[in-house]
Design a protein around this motif. Structure first.
Motif, PDB file in Angstrom:
ATOM      1  N   SER A   1      72.309 -38.192  38.378  1.00 24.74           N
ATOM      2  CA  SER A   1      73.441 -37.328  38.008  1.00 24.74           C
ATOM      3  C   SER A   1      73.327 -36.869  36.558  1.00 24.74           C
ATOM      4  O   SER A   1      73.602 -35.710  36.227  1.00 24.74           O
ATOM      5  CB  SER A   1      74.760 -38.077  38.215  1.00 24.74           C
ATOM      6  OG  SER A   1      74.954 -38.393  39.568  1.00 24.74           O
ATOM      7  N   LEU A   2      72.901 -37.766  35.675  1.00 25.84           N
ATOM      8  CA  LEU A   2      72.729 -37.408  34.261  1.00 25.84           C
ATOM      9  C   LEU A   2      71.603 -36.386  34.082  1.00 25.84           C
ATOM     10  O   LEU A   2      71.704 -35.469  33.266  1.00 25.84           O
ATOM     11  CB  LEU A   2      72.442 -38.659  33.425  1.00 25.84           C
ATOM     12  CG  LEU A   2      73.661 -39.498  33.034  1.00 25.84           C
ATOM     13  CD1 LEU A   2      73.225 -40.838  32.463  1.00 25.84           C
ATOM     14  CD2 LEU A   2      74.529 -38.750  32.032  1.00 25.84           C
ATOM     15  N   ILE A   3      70.536 -36.566  34.845  1.00 22.54           N
ATOM     16  CA  ILE A   3      69.422 -35.611  34.759  1.00 22.54           C
ATOM     17  C   ILE A   3      69.881 -34.228  35.212  1.00 22.54           C
ATOM     18  O   ILE A   3      69.577 -33.204  34.579  1.00 22.54           O
ATOM     19  CB  ILE A   3      68.221 -36.090  35.605  1.00 22.54           C
ATOM     20  CG1 ILE A   3      67.588 -37.333  34.969  1.00 22.54           C
ATOM     21  CG2 ILE A   3      67.180 -34.975  35.751  1.00 22.54           C
ATOM     22  CD1 ILE A   3      66.506 -37.968  35.811  1.00 22.54           C
TER      23      ILE A   3
ATOM     24  N   LEU B   1      80.075 -33.911  38.705  1.00 20.11           N
ATOM     25  CA  LEU B   1      79.054 -34.642  37.947  1.00 20.11           C
ATOM     26  C   LEU B   1      79.690 -35.557  36.905  1.00 20.11           C
ATOM     27  O   LEU B   1      79.256 -36.691  36.704  1.00 20.11           O
ATOM     28  CB  LEU B   1      78.098 -33.655  37.265  1.00 20.11           C
ATOM     29  CG  LEU B   1      76.921 -33.146  38.075  1.00 20.11           C
ATOM     30  CD1 LEU B   1      76.131 -32.108  37.281  1.00 20.11           C
ATOM     31  CD2 LEU B   1      75.996 -34.298  38.477  1.00 20.11           C
ATOM     32  N   VAL B   2      80.712 -35.034  36.234  1.00 17.59           N
ATOM     33  CA  VAL B   2      81.412 -35.858  35.236  1.00 17.59           C
ATOM     34  C   VAL B   2      82.003 -37.096  35.912  1.00 17.59           C
ATOM     35  O   VAL B   2      81.921 -38.212  35.374  1.00 17.59           O
ATOM     36  CB  VAL B   2      82.504 -35.033  34.522  1.00 17.59           C
ATOM     37  CG1 VAL B   2      83.352 -35.925  33.625  1.00 17.59           C
ATOM     38  CG2 VAL B   2      81.872 -33.912  33.706  1.00 17.59           C
ATOM     39  N   LYS B   3      82.599 -36.908  37.092  1.00 19.75           N
ATOM     40  CA  LYS B   3      83.146 -38.049  37.825  1.00 19.75           C
ATOM     41  C   LYS B   3      82.045 -39.024  38.233  1.00 19.75           C
ATOM     42  O   LYS B   3      82.208 -40.247  38.144  1.00 19.75           O
ATOM     43  CB  LYS B   3      83.886 -37.551  39.067  1.00 19.75           C
ATOM     44  CG  LYS B   3      85.181 -36.812  38.770  1.00 19.75           C
ATOM     45  CD  LYS B   3      85.839 -36.344  40.068  1.00 19.75           C
ATOM     46  CE  LYS B   3      87.114 -35.554  39.770  1.00 19.75           C
ATOM     47  NZ  LYS B   3      87.747 -35.053  41.026  1.00 19.75           N
ATOM     48  N   ASP B   4      80.906 -38.487  38.667  1.00 22.17           N
ATOM     49  CA  ASP B   4      79.794 -39.344  39.108  1.00 22.17           C
ATOM     50  C   ASP B   4      79.269 -40.213  37.977  1.00 22.17           C
ATOM     51  O   ASP B   4      79.038 -41.415  38.158  1.00 22.17           O
ATOM     52  CB  ASP B   4      78.662 -38.488  39.669  1.00 22.17           C
ATOM     53  CG  ASP B   4      79.012 -37.862  41.010  1.00 22.17           C
ATOM     54  OD1 ASP B   4      79.984 -38.325  41.641  1.00 22.17           O
ATOM     55  OD2 ASP B   4      78.321 -36.898  41.411  1.00 22.17           O
TER      56      ASP B   4
ATOM     57  N   ALA C   1      76.073 -43.713  43.047  1.00 25.95           N
ATOM     58  CA  ALA C   1      74.941 -44.490  43.553  1.00 25.95           C
ATOM     59  C   ALA C   1      73.715 -44.320  42.675  1.00 25.95           C
ATOM     60  O   ALA C   1      72.923 -45.249  42.518  1.00 25.95           O
ATOM     61  CB  ALA C   1      74.630 -44.069  44.993  1.00 25.95           C
ATOM     62  N   ASP C   2      73.540 -43.142  42.119  1.00 25.93           N
ATOM     63  CA  ASP C   2      72.377 -42.904  41.254  1.00 25.93           C
ATOM     64  C   ASP C   2      72.847 -42.173  39.998  1.00 25.93           C
ATOM     65  O   ASP C   2      72.776 -40.953  39.899  1.00 25.93           O
ATOM     66  CB  ASP C   2      71.319 -42.090  42.000  1.00 25.93           C
ATOM     67  CG  ASP C   2      69.969 -42.137  41.267  1.00 25.93           C
ATOM     68  OD1 ASP C   2      69.961 -42.483  40.066  1.00 25.93           O
ATOM     69  OD2 ASP C   2      68.954 -41.838  41.917  1.00 25.93           O
ATOM     70  N   LYS C   3      73.339 -42.938  39.032  1.00 27.70           N
ATOM     71  CA  LYS C   3      73.891 -42.350  37.817  1.00 27.70           C
ATOM     72  C   LYS C   3      72.823 -41.614  37.021  1.00 27.70           C
ATOM     73  O   LYS C   3      73.089 -40.577  36.419  1.00 27.70           O
ATOM     74  CB  LYS C   3      74.543 -43.442  36.962  1.00 27.70           C
ATOM     75  CG  LYS C   3      75.273 -42.905  35.745  1.00 27.70           C
ATOM     76  CD  LYS C   3      76.055 -43.997  35.028  1.00 27.70           C
ATOM     77  CE  LYS C   3      77.218 -44.448  35.887  1.00 27.70           C
ATOM     78  NZ  LYS C   3      78.169 -45.302  35.117  1.00 27.70           N
TER      79      LYS C   3
ATOM     80  N   ILE D   1      83.214 -39.611  27.762  1.00 27.56           N
ATOM     81  CA  ILE D   1      82.412 -40.286  28.789  1.00 27.56           C
ATOM     82  C   ILE D   1      80.927 -40.266  28.406  1.00 27.56           C
ATOM     83  O   ILE D   1      80.225 -41.280  28.511  1.00 27.56           O
ATOM     84  CB  ILE D   1      82.625 -39.609  30.156  1.00 27.56           C
ATOM     85  CG1 ILE D   1      84.059 -39.836  30.634  1.00 27.56           C
ATOM     86  CG2 ILE D   1      81.622 -40.107  31.189  1.00 27.56           C
ATOM     87  CD1 ILE D   1      84.465 -38.968  31.812  1.00 27.56           C
ATOM     88  N   LEU D   2      80.456 -39.111  27.955  1.00 26.78           N
ATOM     89  CA  LEU D   2      79.036 -38.988  27.602  1.00 26.78           C
ATOM     90  C   LEU D   2      78.684 -39.898  26.431  1.00 26.78           C
ATOM     91  O   LEU D   2      77.642 -40.577  26.447  1.00 26.78           O
ATOM     92  CB  LEU D   2      78.719 -37.524  27.263  1.00 26.78           C
ATOM     93  CG  LEU D   2      77.253 -37.196  27.013  1.00 26.78           C
ATOM     94  CD1 LEU D   2      76.401 -37.551  28.230  1.00 26.78           C
ATOM     95  CD2 LEU D   2      77.092 -35.708  26.683  1.00 26.78           C
ATOM     96  N   ILE D   3      79.530 -39.929  25.410  1.00 31.85           N
ATOM     97  CA  ILE D   3      79.272 -40.801  24.262  1.00 31.85           C
ATOM     98  C   ILE D   3      79.351 -42.270  24.685  1.00 31.85           C
ATOM     99  O   ILE D   3      78.582 -43.114  24.205  1.00 31.85           O
ATOM    100  CB  ILE D   3      80.275 -40.495  23.123  1.00 31.85           C
ATOM    101  CG1 ILE D   3      79.993 -39.095  22.562  1.00 31.85           C
ATOM    102  CG2 ILE D   3      80.158 -41.531  22.003  1.00 31.85           C
ATOM    103  CD1 ILE D   3      81.022 -38.606  21.562  1.00 31.85           C
TER     104      ILE D   3
END
Length: 499
Positions: A84-86, A70-73, A79-81, A110-112
């Protein structure tokens, strides 16, 4: 805590159920505050069932490998970021997943980075992930969120009320973590940021501001580091303004800011300044207003709004003497309001009776005008009714009666006319020694000013004291004083002096 979307497929009945759940959770939180200062965290989530967005083959909680993927995605642009975040956000509700996420190399950076990107929908989902992390009970998880605080403060000025609200609740959660975190936020300008948010036209933003500010004001270092800054910021006038909003529109927000004001006043940093800024008169107006409201309509939880206002008034009254402004509180409407509140709440919310009596005690102390008003406004029957309540309430009632009687013969005479002595002597048989001591205090005042008081009442009151209390030093001292006022000495049935 849940918030309602303005869109979604949920039925109205489902929304009502979820709103009721939110009210119950907030009521529990605020009830705890009435007994102690309460620092807690809140979780803001959509009412819509976002689990529907998960793919059927995704199992929660995720494995460490899935978290790494998920972190890589979210980093490299899958394709659908958003999806992935959800998924990441929902997974972060699990403590083990939170720790796995932190172990992933560069995960918080990455999150920030996504939180500060230019795409609003990605920003929002990244913020929701940060919010989930901020709600963690693990200090390490929250510490990892601290690099985001400067951005959270910066984004409080954006136009989206939903985004601002979530930033505020996230900050409110992080505030409780440590003094170091609070120091960082103070240096970054959190108080000026609150001063900006408190001007918002959105009630949700205002309520979130009140929540976050209350978290800050309850810190152990607040009297030295935080309250002085708040007093200089101009926030007090804004808080007072908001406390006069419509109950229907801003009830939750008003509760939050009422507790903020309570924490400021109870810190005793500069209550004289607050009085000079009109806080006393505003508090009086609020109680008079709320007393009128509770007689006309039933608002669930309104006692949780009135409680901090009563406490604020009681604390401010302690400072009034030093300003020589007693005349400000010699308003019969305020007295009547306190008595109305006691009558309205004594059955279902008995704690409010103690709050009001404590403030009444501060009102009647050293003020003959207020004491005269209690007698002349026919408020005594309400006090006498309270003798059927708990020992704490009884002690407060008798303390108020002592305040009145201590102004001399005329006041004692009026109390005698209202049959106070017989009511008090009946309480001398209480198993609680403090009730006995307070009763004897009141009787001592009576016999000091009214030596002609009926001797049989005096004899009766001495005989009523339980044997288990007579060896108590304070009880002995008061009994001896009563005997001193009685000439000749009180004798027992065998001709000896009563102990």
């Amino acid at each position: 805590m849940w918030r309602r979307r303005k869109f979604g497929n949920k039925s109205q009945a489902g929304l009502e159920d979820l709103r009721a759940q939110r009210r119950e959770r907030e009521t529990t939180l605020r009830k705890a505050r009435r007994e102690q200062q309460l620092i807690s965290k809140r979780l803001l989530r959509d009412l819509t069932d976002d689990e529907e967005t998960l793919e059927e083959n995704v199992q929660l909680p995720l494995s460490e490998q899935q978290v790494l993927q998920l972190v890589k995605d979210v980093h490299h642009g899958s394709a659908d970021k958003i999806k992935s975040l959800i998924t990441l956000r929902q997974s972060l509700r699990n403590k083990d997943v939170q720790l796995m996420f932190l172990r992933a190399e560069g995960s918080m950076r990455i999150l920030i980075g996504l939180f500060t990107c230019q795409f609003a929908n990605i920003q929002m989902e990244a913020l929701r992930c940060l919010h989930e992390l901020s709600n963690s009970s693990d200090p390490a998880v929250c510490k990892a969120c601290l690099p985001a605080t400067s951005y959270l403060l910066t984004y409080l000025s954006v136009s989206s009320s939903e985004f601002t609200e979530l930033c505020l609740y996230t900050l409110g959660n992080l505030i409780v973590e440590s003094e170091a975190a609070r120091n960082q936020l103070l240096l970054q300008g959190i108080i000026p940021a609150f001063a900006l948010c408190i001007q918002s036209p959105h009630m949700t933003v205002l309520e979130a501001t009140g929540y976050a500010l209350s978290q800050l004001l309850q810190a152990k270092e607040a009297p030295e580091k935080i309250v002085p800054v708040v007093l200089q910021s101009g926030l007090i006038q804004d808080i007072l303004r908001l406390l006069f909003c419509s109950l229907e529109e801003g009830f939750g927000m008003m509760v939050e800011f009422a507790w903020c004001l309570h924490y400021i006043v109870s810190s005793q940093v500069n209550n004289i300044l607050l009085i000079s800024q009109g806080v006393l008169s505003k508090l009086m107006d609020l109680l008079i207003k709320f007393a009128d409201v509770v007689t006309r309509t039933s608002i669930p939880g309104i006692e949780l709004l009135i409680c901090p206002i009563v406490r604020c008034l009681g604390n401010v009254l302690v400072e009034v003497d030093s300003l020589g402004n007693k005349i400000q509180i010699q308003d019969g409407r305020l007295l009547v309001a306190l008595f109305v509140l006691m009558q309205q709440f004594q059955k279902e919310h008995a704690f409010m009776v103690k709050e009001c009596l404590w403030t009444l005690n501060n009102l009647t102390a050293d003020d003959p005008v207020v004491c005269s008003a209690v007698l002349h406004l026919h408020l005594m029957p309400v006090l006498l009714q309270l003798f059927s309540h708990s020992k704490d309430v009884i002690v407060l009632v008798i303390t108020v009666l002592c305040n009145i009687a201590d102004f001399g013969p005329a006041y004692c005479q009026r109390l005698q006319e209202k049959d106070i002595l017989s009511s008090v002597t009946r309480l001398l048989g209480s198993e609680d020694v403090l009730v006995t001591i307070r009763c004897l205090d009141l009787l001592n005042i009576f016999f000091r000013y009214c030596p002609e008081a009926e001797r049989d009442i005096l004899v009766h009151c001495v005989l009523q004291v339980p044997e288990i209390h007579k060896d108590h030093p304070e009880v002995q001292q008061r009994l001896e004083t009563i005997q001193h006022y009685c000439k000749p000495k009180i004798e027992d049935g065998n001709g000896g002096l009563l102990p």
